[in-house]
Design a protein around this motif. Structure first.
Motif, PDB file in Angstrom:
ATOM      1  N   ASN A  12      -0.111  -7.253   0.300  1.00  0.00           N
ATOM      2  CA  ASN A  12       0.071  -7.790  -1.252  1.00  0.00           C
ATOM      3  C   ASN A  12      -0.997  -7.376  -1.943  1.00  0.00           C
ATOM      4  OD1 ASN A  12       2.896  -8.675  -0.761  1.00  0.00           O
ATOM      5  ND2 ASN A  12       2.155 -10.505   0.312  1.00  0.00           N
ATOM      6  N   ILE A  13      -2.239  -7.697  -1.398  1.00  0.00           N
ATOM      7  CA  ILE A  13      -3.277  -7.252  -2.089  1.00  0.00           C
ATOM      8  C   ILE A  13      -3.397  -5.796  -2.535  1.00  0.00           C
ATOM      9  CG2 ILE A  13      -5.993  -7.241  -1.997  1.00  0.00           C
ATOM     10  CD1 ILE A  13      -5.893  -9.711  -0.330  1.00  0.00           C
ATOM     11  N   ILE A  14      -3.110  -5.064  -1.555  1.00  0.00           N
ATOM     12  CA  ILE A  14      -3.091  -3.601  -1.860  1.00  0.00           C
ATOM     13  C   ILE A  14      -2.106  -3.224  -2.858  1.00  0.00           C
ATOM     14  CG2 ILE A  14      -2.856  -1.285  -0.601  1.00  0.00           C
ATOM     15  CD1 ILE A  14      -3.953  -2.366   1.848  1.00  0.00           C
ATOM     16  N   LEU A  15      -1.025  -4.006  -2.673  1.00  0.00           N
ATOM     17  CA  LEU A  15      -0.016  -3.537  -3.695  1.00  0.00           C
ATOM     18  C   LEU A  15      -0.136  -4.000  -5.059  1.00  0.00           C
ATOM     19  CD1 LEU A  15       3.296  -4.441  -1.740  1.00  0.00           C
ATOM     20  CD2 LEU A  15       2.749  -2.233  -2.406  1.00  0.00           C
ATOM     21  N   ALA A  16      -1.054  -5.005  -5.303  1.00  0.00           N
ATOM     22  CA  ALA A  16      -1.243  -5.733  -6.471  1.00  0.00           C
ATOM     23  C   ALA A  16      -2.602  -4.762  -7.095  1.00  0.00           C
ATOM     24  CB  ALA A  16      -2.018  -7.028  -6.370  1.00  0.00           C
ATOM     25  N   ILE A  17      -3.577  -4.147  -6.109  1.00  0.00           N
ATOM     26  CA  ILE A  17      -4.544  -3.489  -6.959  1.00  0.00           C
ATOM     27  C   ILE A  17      -3.599  -1.801  -7.297  1.00  0.00           C
ATOM     28  CG2 ILE A  17      -6.399  -1.697  -6.077  1.00  0.00           C
ATOM     29  CD1 ILE A  17      -7.306  -4.103  -4.212  1.00  0.00           C
ATOM     30  N   ILE A  18      -2.864  -1.380  -6.434  1.00  0.00           N
ATOM     31  CA  ILE A  18      -2.196  -0.322  -6.919  1.00  0.00           C
ATOM     32  C   ILE A  18      -1.239  -0.344  -8.216  1.00  0.00           C
ATOM     33  CG2 ILE A  18      -0.243   1.484  -6.485  1.00  0.00           C
ATOM     34  CD1 ILE A  18      -1.186   1.016  -3.315  1.00  0.00           C
ATOM     35  N   LEU A  19      -0.658  -1.800  -8.562  1.00  0.00           N
ATOM     36  CA  LEU A  19      -0.058  -2.094  -9.535  1.00  0.00           C
ATOM     37  C   LEU A  19      -1.022  -1.851 -10.846  1.00  0.00           C
ATOM     38  CD1 LEU A  19       2.618  -3.040 -10.855  1.00  0.00           C
ATOM     39  CD2 LEU A  19       2.206  -5.312 -10.216  1.00  0.00           C
ATOM     40  N   ILE A  20      -2.123  -2.501 -10.544  1.00  0.00           N
ATOM     41  CA  ILE A  20      -2.927  -2.878 -11.812  1.00  0.00           C
ATOM     42  C   ILE A  20      -3.599  -1.424 -11.983  1.00  0.00           C
ATOM     43  CG2 ILE A  20      -5.270  -3.834 -12.481  1.00  0.00           C
ATOM     44  CD1 ILE A  20      -4.640  -6.288 -10.703  1.00  0.00           C
ATOM     45  N   PHE A  21      -3.930  -0.664 -11.058  1.00  0.00           N
ATOM     46  CA  PHE A  21      -4.210   0.788 -11.364  1.00  0.00           C
ATOM     47  C   PHE A  21      -3.227   1.696 -12.343  1.00  0.00           C
ATOM     48  CE2 PHE A  21      -4.449   5.017 -10.060  1.00  0.00           C
ATOM     49  CZ  PHE A  21      -5.892   5.370 -10.569  1.00  0.00           C
ATOM     50  N   LEU A  22      -1.924   1.626 -11.595  1.00  0.00           N
ATOM     51  CA  LEU A  22      -0.874   2.322 -12.090  1.00  0.00           C
ATOM     52  C   LEU A  22      -0.746   1.840 -13.921  1.00  0.00           C
ATOM     53  CD1 LEU A  22       1.778   2.617  -9.466  1.00  0.00           C
ATOM     54  CD2 LEU A  22       0.286   4.518 -10.436  1.00  0.00           C
ATOM     55  N   SER A 231       7.483  -2.932  -6.415  1.00  0.00           N
ATOM     56  CA  SER A 231       6.597  -3.570  -5.516  1.00  0.00           C
ATOM     57  C   SER A 231       7.290  -4.709  -4.783  1.00  0.00           C
ATOM     58  CB  SER A 231       5.422  -4.261  -6.254  1.00  0.00           C
ATOM     59  OG  SER A 231       4.607  -3.161  -6.857  1.00  0.00           O
ATOM     60  N   PHE A 232       8.019  -5.456  -5.226  1.00  0.00           N
ATOM     61  CA  PHE A 232       8.966  -6.749  -4.447  1.00  0.00           C
ATOM     62  C   PHE A 232       9.540  -5.893  -3.654  1.00  0.00           C
ATOM     63  CE2 PHE A 232      12.668  -9.284  -4.305  1.00  0.00           C
ATOM     64  CZ  PHE A 232      11.943 -10.436  -3.815  1.00  0.00           C
ATOM     65  N   LEU A 233      10.464  -5.037  -3.797  1.00  0.00           N
ATOM     66  CA  LEU A 233      11.461  -4.376  -2.770  1.00  0.00           C
ATOM     67  C   LEU A 233      10.555  -3.711  -1.797  1.00  0.00           C
ATOM     68  CD1 LEU A 233      14.031  -2.690  -5.159  1.00  0.00           C
ATOM     69  CD2 LEU A 233      14.107  -4.747  -3.961  1.00  0.00           C
ATOM     70  N   LEU A 234       9.397  -2.960  -2.095  1.00  0.00           N
ATOM     71  CA  LEU A 234       8.520  -2.326  -0.954  1.00  0.00           C
ATOM     72  C   LEU A 234       7.890  -3.464  -0.116  1.00  0.00           C
ATOM     73  CD1 LEU A 234       7.161   0.104   0.077  1.00  0.00           C
ATOM     74  CD2 LEU A 234       5.420  -0.068  -1.613  1.00  0.00           C
ATOM     75  N   PHE A 237      10.684  -4.536   2.252  1.00  0.00           N
ATOM     76  CA  PHE A 237      10.795  -3.336   3.214  1.00  0.00           C
ATOM     77  C   PHE A 237       9.675  -3.443   4.322  1.00  0.00           C
ATOM     78  CE2 PHE A 237       9.638   0.876   4.670  1.00  0.00           C
ATOM     79  CZ  PHE A 237      10.763   1.106   5.421  1.00  0.00           C
ATOM     80  N   LEU A 238       8.276  -3.755   3.721  1.00  0.00           N
ATOM     81  CA  LEU A 238       7.236  -3.916   4.763  1.00  0.00           C
ATOM     82  C   LEU A 238       7.420  -5.013   5.428  1.00  0.00           C
ATOM     83  CD1 LEU A 238       4.399  -2.547   2.461  1.00  0.00           C
ATOM     84  CD2 LEU A 238       5.328  -1.212   4.274  1.00  0.00           C
ATOM     85  N   LYS A 239       7.743  -6.103   5.108  1.00  0.00           N
ATOM     86  CA  LYS A 239       7.849  -7.477   5.551  1.00  0.00           C
ATOM     87  C   LYS A 239       8.920  -7.208   6.937  1.00  0.00           C
ATOM     88  CE  LYS A 239       9.329 -12.121   5.254  1.00  0.00           C
ATOM     89  NZ  LYS A 239       9.778 -13.441   4.223  1.00  0.00           N
ATOM     90  N   PHE A 240       9.977  -6.580   6.855  1.00  0.00           N
ATOM     91  CA  PHE A 240      11.067  -6.655   7.798  1.00  0.00           C
ATOM     92  C   PHE A 240      10.997  -5.523   8.742  1.00  0.00           C
ATOM     93  CE2 PHE A 240      13.549  -9.103   4.563  1.00  0.00           C
ATOM     94  CZ  PHE A 240      13.646 -10.378   5.250  1.00  0.00           C
TER      95      PHE A 240
END
Length: 297
Positions: A12-22, A231-234, A237-240
């Protein structure tokens, strides 16, 4: 601290960083693109206004001037209504009474005008000389004046009709009312096909930037929502497919290490997670066989 976080938290931290960067990168690129687009929109609107002013100039030159030209020799005061530039400016000033165009400015700046109000300033002089030196139909950009920053669009003013030389050729040929009103020092010596000035329409730069900002906020807002949903869907997906299976294997591995040989690692897929489950099952069998051999001894 990062080492102690669970895998799901790290993802989740990595996804948040990617989201902010994008968002930051897209916002920066989009602001440049939208500013250019806003300039284009304003320039197109200004171009329409210039075309309208040219139509008024042509109407004055072909319809009004012939009707009033004979009176220029008999009137005491020069009839400004015969001048295309005067008609264009008067119509534009009336247009400015509309709030939508109240901050637009129109000027036919010339190097040697009859009316001193049309005298080109230093910045406008550079534009006119650039038209004289280079064959260009239009130029645009930003300029700063005491009233603020303005976006401008300019086109060359070229003497294309000999009728213009009646008032701008030589003082001797000019109508008496013109000499009486403006004198014989300015606005003469023009030549046919000569670029003598520039039509310039100016708009406050804030109009351009505000249009770009509004459109930018709208687009970035929608992109942000789209990225959040992605990000939520990803994350689901990663969770399951990753974190939950690994979490379950971790729990079962702990049970196995405590001697529970009935533990079974489920292999539902053939991907890396499935291969890991199969390897753990083989490890369990090997451990069970080794323990049975030790018991026999």
């Amino acid at each position: 601290m990062y080492k102690n976080l669970k895998l799901s938290a790290k993802l989740n931290i990595i996804l948040a960083i990617i989201l902010i960067f994008l968002i930051g990168t897209i916002g920066f690129i989009l602001s440049k693109v939208l500013q250019s687009y806003a300039e284009q929109v304003v320039a197109e609107r200004a171009s329409i206004l210039i075309e309208t002013m040219n139509s008024i100039r042509n109407y004055t030159s072909t319809q009004i001037n012939p009707e009033l030209s004979s009176r220029l020799e008999t009137e005491q005061i020069f009839l400004s209504q015969t001048v295309p530039a005067y008609s264009a400016r008067e119509v534009f000033e009336h247009l400015r009474t509309n709030d939508k165009y109240s901050q637009f400015f129109y000027k036919e700046a010339t190097l040697n005008p009859t009316n001193i109000r049309d005298k080109a300033d230093e910045f406008e002089t550079k534009i006119i000389k650039s038209f004289q030196e280079q064959s260009r139909e239009q130029t645009q950009g930003f300029r700063s004046i005491p009233g603020g920053d303005f976006f401008y669009i300019a086109r060359p003013l070229k003497i294309e009709k000999e009728s213009c030389l009646r008032c701008h050729g030589s003082p001797q040929q000019a109508p008496k009312s013109l000499i009486t009103t403006y004198g014989n020092s300015n606005g003469f010596g023009w030549q046919l096909n000569e670029i003598v000035g520039a039509q310039i329409i100016s708009v406050p730069a804030s109009k351009v930037f505000e249009a770009a900002r509004q459109l930018g906020f709208l687009v970035i807002g929608r992109i942000f929502i789209l990225l959040v949903i992605t990000s939520f869907l990803l994350n689901l997906f990663l969770k399951f497919t990753v974190t939950e299976p690994i979490k379950k294997m971790s729990y079962l591995s702990k049970q196995l290490s405590m001697g529970d040989m009935d533990t079974e690692f489920e292999q539902n897929t053939n991907d890396e997670i499935g291969i890991l489950a199969a390897s753990l099952n083989r490890l369990k069998v090997s451990m069970k066989m080794a323990m049975e051999m030790l018991d026999k001894k």
